[in-house]
Design an enzyme around this catalytic site. Structure first.
Site, PDB file in Angstrom:
ATOM      1  N   HIS A 315       7.594  -0.423 -29.141  1.00  0.00           N
ATOM      2  CA  HIS A 315       6.702  -1.098 -28.191  1.00  0.00           C
ATOM      3  C   HIS A 315       6.277  -2.430 -28.775  1.00  0.00           C
ATOM      4  O   HIS A 315       6.073  -2.541 -29.985  1.00  0.00           O
ATOM      5  CB  HIS A 315       5.462  -0.235 -27.902  1.00  0.00           C
ATOM      6  CG  HIS A 315       4.751  -0.674 -26.666  1.00  0.00           C
ATOM      7  ND1 HIS A 315       3.787  -1.652 -26.681  1.00  0.00           N
ATOM      8  CD2 HIS A 315       4.904  -0.292 -25.378  1.00  0.00           C
ATOM      9  CE1 HIS A 315       3.365  -1.835 -25.439  1.00  0.00           C
ATOM     10  NE2 HIS A 315       4.028  -1.041 -24.639  1.00  0.00           N
ATOM     11  N   ASP A 373       7.546   6.346 -22.051  1.00  0.00           N
ATOM     12  CA  ASP A 373       8.707   6.616 -21.220  1.00  0.00           C
ATOM     13  C   ASP A 373       9.632   7.669 -21.796  1.00  0.00           C
ATOM     14  O   ASP A 373      10.485   8.198 -21.089  1.00  0.00           O
ATOM     15  CB  ASP A 373       9.490   5.316 -20.978  1.00  0.00           C
ATOM     16  CG  ASP A 373       8.765   4.439 -19.989  1.00  0.00           C
ATOM     17  OD1 ASP A 373       8.038   4.996 -19.159  1.00  0.00           O
ATOM     18  OD2 ASP A 373       8.905   3.207 -20.061  1.00  0.00           O
TER      19      ASP A 373
END
Ligand code: CMC
Length: 439
Positions: A315, A373
């Site tokens: 991320h 996700d």
């Protein structure tokens, strides 16, 4: 801003030219250097591809501390909201800044519920798409088309009209998302059902109803699925200035129609580095195919020339853990247990992949952890939702974030049209030669 907190002095080496710029402080997070006078004072710009170090706006909506794994909506920790709130209440919070009292909540929920239907003419758009069109393409097109229904009489400078546009978007995007799904199945569209929308986890329940019911038989939405979907929606509702939100703000900064701005956000979300990752995770798991193929796959990921990424890992902001992933993992375990999914091969691959990646130095040294996700795709798969709908569901959730950020932008007197600068490295001035003179 909360206030000015000192200053920063920039000196151009080898010259006696320098400028002192203010440092601005928010309520949380690092101070930011206000460089708005940098070019005027020193004649230079800053260079920050990907905007990793640049605050593009002031916002009161969402706060992230990537090192500490903190995510808060309007000051409320995501863990508390995921545990105790429901998505409709979170929508109110994001839009209005505070949690509602009982009367405010009821009015807000009615406002959303009574905007869920779309104009019957919207149905006609669907016939123009191939039946195997990706539902993100359909969602992007049809949400953009809403601008054609609400444009001429929409004045974005009128707070009441902004409020109604916001309700319309939050309410209609799930209806359109479900229609995109039904279209791909060749099934009739299913209308929203207000009685469902007004109960607990009503937004999620109504959405699942539109996805799974058929006119001949209404789907009785199990509580565990309504709760899991509600949690997925809460966790994806906003994430400050990510790529799609920045896209919505950039489009909005020109004064564009809000429905068109949200369509732009949907387009940006679709990419596999952003919201498209949940679909990409499942594709990756299917490609790996068997636990025994994982070591070779991991070697491919580590090979710089292979261009293969471990989807659902890493991320831009979270560098220790993604707090959403932590909650999603718990949800994932609950849903799989409730549905009795024990020996799903893709799940076994996911678990082994996670175990290996979390103990491998490549991922540890780069601070690459599973993101939201990685788990949301597994839950949605267990809920028997096709992978092509995963990013669509992300878009349904993020619509409230986009709308809240768009509203904040329009209401911010300091906002100007978004217009980044560049460092030009192309050809210097040269003269045009006629074709006959070119070698
Ligand atoms: N697999 C393998 N290596 C990776 C990965 C990954 N998923 N992510 C980053 N790296 C490596 C990258 O190659 C680089 O290595 P090196 O230092 O040797 O060059 C290092 O880690 C730093 O990565 P970066 O590219 O500078 O990180 P970024 O902040 O630009 O990218 C990201 C963040 C999310 C785009 C990236 O981690 C990624 O592509 N992950 C996979 C896609 C994904 O899961 N996206 C969903 C994000 S969460 C949901 C959302 O908010 O949309």
């Amino acid at each position: 801003m909360s206030g000015s907190n000192g200053s920063i002095t920039i000196t151009l080496d080898g010259t006696n030219r320098s400028t002192t710029l203010p440092l601005l402080s928010g309520t949380e997070g690092p101070d930011v250097a206000d460089i708005r006078k940098l070019y005027a004072n020193l004649g230079i710009f800053t260079f920050d591809p990907g905007y990793g170090e640049t605050a593009s706006c002031e916002s009161k909506i969402t706060y992230i501390d990537g090192d500490a794994g903190v995510l808060m909506y309007r000051g409320y920790p995501i863990e508390q909201l995921a545990e105790q709130s429901d998505f409709t209440e979170v929508c109110y919070l994001l839009m209005n800044g505070d949690l509602p009292n009982a009367k405010e909540f009821k009015e807000f929920r009615n406002g959303v519920t009574y905007h869920t239907m779309v104009h019957e003419q919207i149905r006609n758009f669907f016939n123009g798409f191939r039946r195997d069109a990706h539902p993100m393409a359909i969602l992007c097109g049809v949400v953009g088309a809403l601008a054609a229904f609400y444009h001429d009489n929409l004045d974005i400078n009128d707070p009441e009209q902004r409020r109604i546009a916001a309700f319309r978007l939050i309410a209609k995007v799930p209806t359109i998302a479900a229609m995109a799904y039904k279209y791909s199945l060749g099934q009739p569209f299913v209308y929203p059902k207000n009685a469902l929308a007004n109960g607990p986890q009503g937004y999620a329940r109504n959405f699942i109803h539109m996805l799974k019911s058929v006119p001949a038989e209404e789907y009785d939405v199990p509580d565990v699925l309504a709760k899991a979907m509600d949690r997925i929606l809460i966790l994806h509702a906003d994430h400050e200035q990510n790529a799609s939100t920045s896209t919505v703000r950039l489009a909005g900064s020109t004064g564009a129609n809000p429905f068109a701005c949200i369509a732009a956000g949907i387009a940006a979300l679709w990419g596999p580095a952003h919201g498209g990752a949940n679909e990409a995770v499942l594709k990756m798991l299917a490609e790996i195919g068997d636990v025994k193929n994982i070591p070779a796959f991991i070697e491919g990921v580590k090979d710089k020339n292979s261009n293969v990424k471990l989807m659902g890992f890493g991320h831009r902001v979270y560098k220790n853990f993604d707090p959403r992933a932590k909650i999603m993992k718990e949800s994932c375990d609950e849903v799989l247990a409730a549905l009795g999914v024990e020996h799903e091969p893709l799940l076994e691959i996911a678990r082994e992949l996670e175990r290996i990646a979390l103990s491998d130095d490549y991922f540890i040294s780069r601070k690459l952890y599973p993101n939201v996700d990685f788990y949301s795709g597994i839950i949605l798969k267990a809920m028997d939702i096709p992978t092509s709908m995963f990013t669509v569901i992300f878009a349904v959730a993020r619509t409230v974030g986009w709308v809240s950020q768009w509203k904040e932008l329009v209401e911010d007197p300091a906002q100007r049209i978004g217009r980044p600068r560049q460092i030009y490295t192309g050809a210097s001035k040269r003269d045009y030669k006629p074709l006959s003179e070119r070698g």
